[in-house]
Design a protein around this motif. Structure first.
Motif, PDB file in Angstrom:
ATOM      1  N   ALA A  58      36.708  34.748  47.201  1.00 25.81           N
ATOM      2  CA  ALA A  58      37.934  34.326  46.530  1.00 25.81           C
ATOM      3  C   ALA A  58      37.749  34.288  45.020  1.00 25.81           C
ATOM      4  CB  ALA A  58      38.356  32.948  47.037  1.00 25.81           C
ATOM      5  N   ALA A  59      38.745  34.800  44.303  1.00 29.96           N
ATOM      6  CA  ALA A  59      38.812  34.768  42.844  1.00 29.96           C
ATOM      7  C   ALA A  59      37.651  35.494  42.160  1.00 29.96           C
ATOM      8  CB  ALA A  59      38.919  33.339  42.342  1.00 29.96           C
ATOM      9  N   MET A  60      37.060  36.471  42.850  1.00 28.06           N
ATOM     10  CA  MET A  60      36.026  37.321  42.255  1.00 28.06           C
ATOM     11  C   MET A  60      36.491  38.766  42.320  1.00 28.06           C
ATOM     12  SD  MET A  60      32.353  35.988  43.619  1.00 28.06           S
ATOM     13  CE  MET A  60      31.760  34.324  43.356  1.00 28.06           C
ATOM     14  N   ASP A  61      36.506  39.451  41.176  1.00 27.47           N
ATOM     15  CA  ASP A  61      36.822  40.877  41.132  1.00 27.47           C
ATOM     16  C   ASP A  61      35.511  41.633  41.347  1.00 27.47           C
ATOM     17  OD1 ASP A  61      39.340  39.999  40.438  1.00 27.47           O
ATOM     18  OD2 ASP A  61      39.119  40.484  38.317  1.00 27.47           O
ATOM     19  N   ILE A  62      35.450  42.359  42.444  1.00 26.10           N
ATOM     20  CA  ILE A  62      34.217  43.056  42.816  1.00 26.10           C
ATOM     21  C   ILE A  62      34.522  44.531  43.020  1.00 26.10           C
ATOM     22  CG2 ILE A  62      32.335  43.205  44.497  1.00 26.10           C
ATOM     23  CD1 ILE A  62      33.083  40.242  45.232  1.00 26.10           C
TER      24      ILE A  62
ATOM     25  N   ARG B 202      30.207  42.475  40.501  1.00 28.45           N
ATOM     26  CA  ARG B 202      31.307  41.617  40.067  1.00 28.45           C
ATOM     27  C   ARG B 202      31.673  41.952  38.625  1.00 28.45           C
ATOM     28  NH1 ARG B 202      31.811  35.031  39.649  1.00 28.45           N
ATOM     29  NH2 ARG B 202      33.904  35.088  38.741  1.00 28.45           N
ATOM     30  N   THR B 203      32.968  42.271  38.423  1.00 25.10           N
ATOM     31  CA  THR B 203      33.452  42.638  37.093  1.00 25.10           C
ATOM     32  C   THR B 203      34.265  41.532  36.439  1.00 25.10           C
ATOM     33  OG1 THR B 203      35.403  43.665  38.077  1.00 25.10           O
ATOM     34  CG2 THR B 203      33.504  45.099  37.628  1.00 25.10           C
ATOM     35  N   GLY B 204      34.651  40.504  37.193  1.00 31.64           N
ATOM     36  CA  GLY B 204      35.470  39.427  36.620  1.00 31.64           C
ATOM     37  C   GLY B 204      35.965  38.491  37.689  1.00 31.64           C
ATOM     38  N   GLY B 205      37.098  37.836  37.392  1.00 29.82           N
ATOM     39  CA  GLY B 205      37.686  36.874  38.309  1.00 29.82           C
ATOM     40  C   GLY B 205      37.577  35.471  37.744  1.00 29.82           C
ATOM     41  N   THR B 206      38.301  34.552  38.377  1.00 31.49           N
ATOM     42  CA  THR B 206      38.361  33.185  37.863  1.00 31.49           C
ATOM     43  C   THR B 206      37.487  32.203  38.623  1.00 31.49           C
ATOM     44  OG1 THR B 206      40.280  32.742  39.264  1.00 31.49           O
ATOM     45  CG2 THR B 206      40.717  33.520  37.010  1.00 31.49           C
TER      46      THR B 206
ATOM     47  N   THR C 296      39.511  41.445  45.260  1.00 29.25           N
ATOM     48  CA  THR C 296      39.742  40.285  44.398  1.00 29.25           C
ATOM     49  C   THR C 296      39.731  38.976  45.173  1.00 29.25           C
ATOM     50  OG1 THR C 296      42.130  40.525  44.657  1.00 29.25           O
ATOM     51  CG2 THR C 296      41.114  41.608  42.752  1.00 29.25           C
ATOM     52  N   ASP C 297      39.473  39.061  46.485  1.00 27.91           N
ATOM     53  CA  ASP C 297      39.464  37.854  47.311  1.00 27.91           C
ATOM     54  C   ASP C 297      38.545  38.065  48.514  1.00 27.91           C
ATOM     55  OD1 ASP C 297      40.886  39.455  49.129  1.00 27.91           O
ATOM     56  OD2 ASP C 297      42.802  38.659  48.475  1.00 27.91           O
ATOM     57  N   ALA C 298      38.639  37.170  49.496  1.00 25.64           N
ATOM     58  CA  ALA C 298      37.757  37.231  50.660  1.00 25.64           C
ATOM     59  C   ALA C 298      38.403  37.945  51.844  1.00 25.64           C
ATOM     60  CB  ALA C 298      37.343  35.814  51.050  1.00 25.64           C
ATOM     61  N   THR C 299      39.349  38.835  51.574  1.00 30.29           N
ATOM     62  CA  THR C 299      40.000  39.613  52.624  1.00 30.29           C
ATOM     63  C   THR C 299      39.222  40.892  52.881  1.00 30.29           C
ATOM     64  OG1 THR C 299      42.161  38.776  51.922  1.00 30.29           O
ATOM     65  CG2 THR C 299      42.153  40.761  53.275  1.00 30.29           C
ATOM     66  N   ALA C 300      38.959  41.193  54.159  1.00 37.94           N
ATOM     67  CA  ALA C 300      38.280  42.450  54.505  1.00 37.94           C
ATOM     68  C   ALA C 300      39.168  43.615  54.082  1.00 37.94           C
ATOM     69  CB  ALA C 300      37.990  42.497  56.000  1.00 37.94           C
ATOM     70  N   THR C 301      38.614  44.527  53.282  1.00 36.46           N
ATOM     71  CA  THR C 301      39.367  45.630  52.690  1.00 36.46           C
ATOM     72  C   THR C 301      38.641  46.938  52.990  1.00 36.46           C
ATOM     73  OG1 THR C 301      40.008  44.139  50.897  1.00 36.46           O
ATOM     74  CG2 THR C 301      40.295  46.500  50.507  1.00 36.46           C
ATOM     75  N   PRO C 302      39.373  47.965  53.472  1.00 30.29           N
ATOM     76  CA  PRO C 302      38.689  49.216  53.790  1.00 30.29           C
ATOM     77  C   PRO C 302      38.197  49.944  52.552  1.00 30.29           C
ATOM     78  CG  PRO C 302      41.050  49.428  54.202  1.00 30.29           C
ATOM     79  CD  PRO C 302      40.797  48.009  53.798  1.00 30.29           C
TER      80      PRO C 302
END
Length: 124
Positions: free
Chosen positions: A107-111, A45-49, A9-15
């Motif tokens: 940021a602010a994108m649900d992927i 991308r499924t959503g986000g603001t 949901t943001d620009a954080t690296a996520t495993p």
């Protein structure tokens, strides 16, 4: 062959999670060996603001590399992309001898991310 997935949901690296199991974010391996890998990654991308782009933006990435110890030499290639996918990427990360593949959205994108990973090991 591993199936991997996660939602960001943001620009954080996520495993990416192995077979969707939140307890399996790492790939255990023997440090004494040479590994090659190919990871096909699909992001949607499924959503986000975020005001940039729209839901249904998407990309297909290919992460390829070779590892000796905890040193990876890799490339990330965009095979195809539609919409605003700037900054969407993937890379390998190490913790001890364990390896994980992390994805980074925006940021602010649900992927939603899904991947298949193939590894080859040469024991030394």
């Amino acid at each position: 062959l591993f199936l991997l997935d996660v939602t960001t949901t943001d620009a954080t690296a996520t495993p990416l999670l192995v077979n969707g199991d939140s307890a399996l974010a790492v790939i255990a391996r023997n440090k004494v060996g040479v590994y090659s890998y190919t990871v096909d990654i699909l992001a949607f991308r499924t959503g986000g603001t975020s005001g940039s782009g729209v839901p249904t933006d998407r990309t297909f990435l290919k992460l390829e590399g070779i590892v000796l110890g905890t040193i990876a030499t890799e490339t990330i290639t965009t095979i195809a992309a539609v919409g605003t996918v700037v900054g969407w990427t993937a890379a390998t990360v190490f913790s001890g001898t364990d390896m994980s593949i992390k994805v980074t959205g925006a940021a602010a994108m649900d992927i939603t991310w899904q991947a298949t990973a193939r590894f080859n090991e040469m024991k030394l």
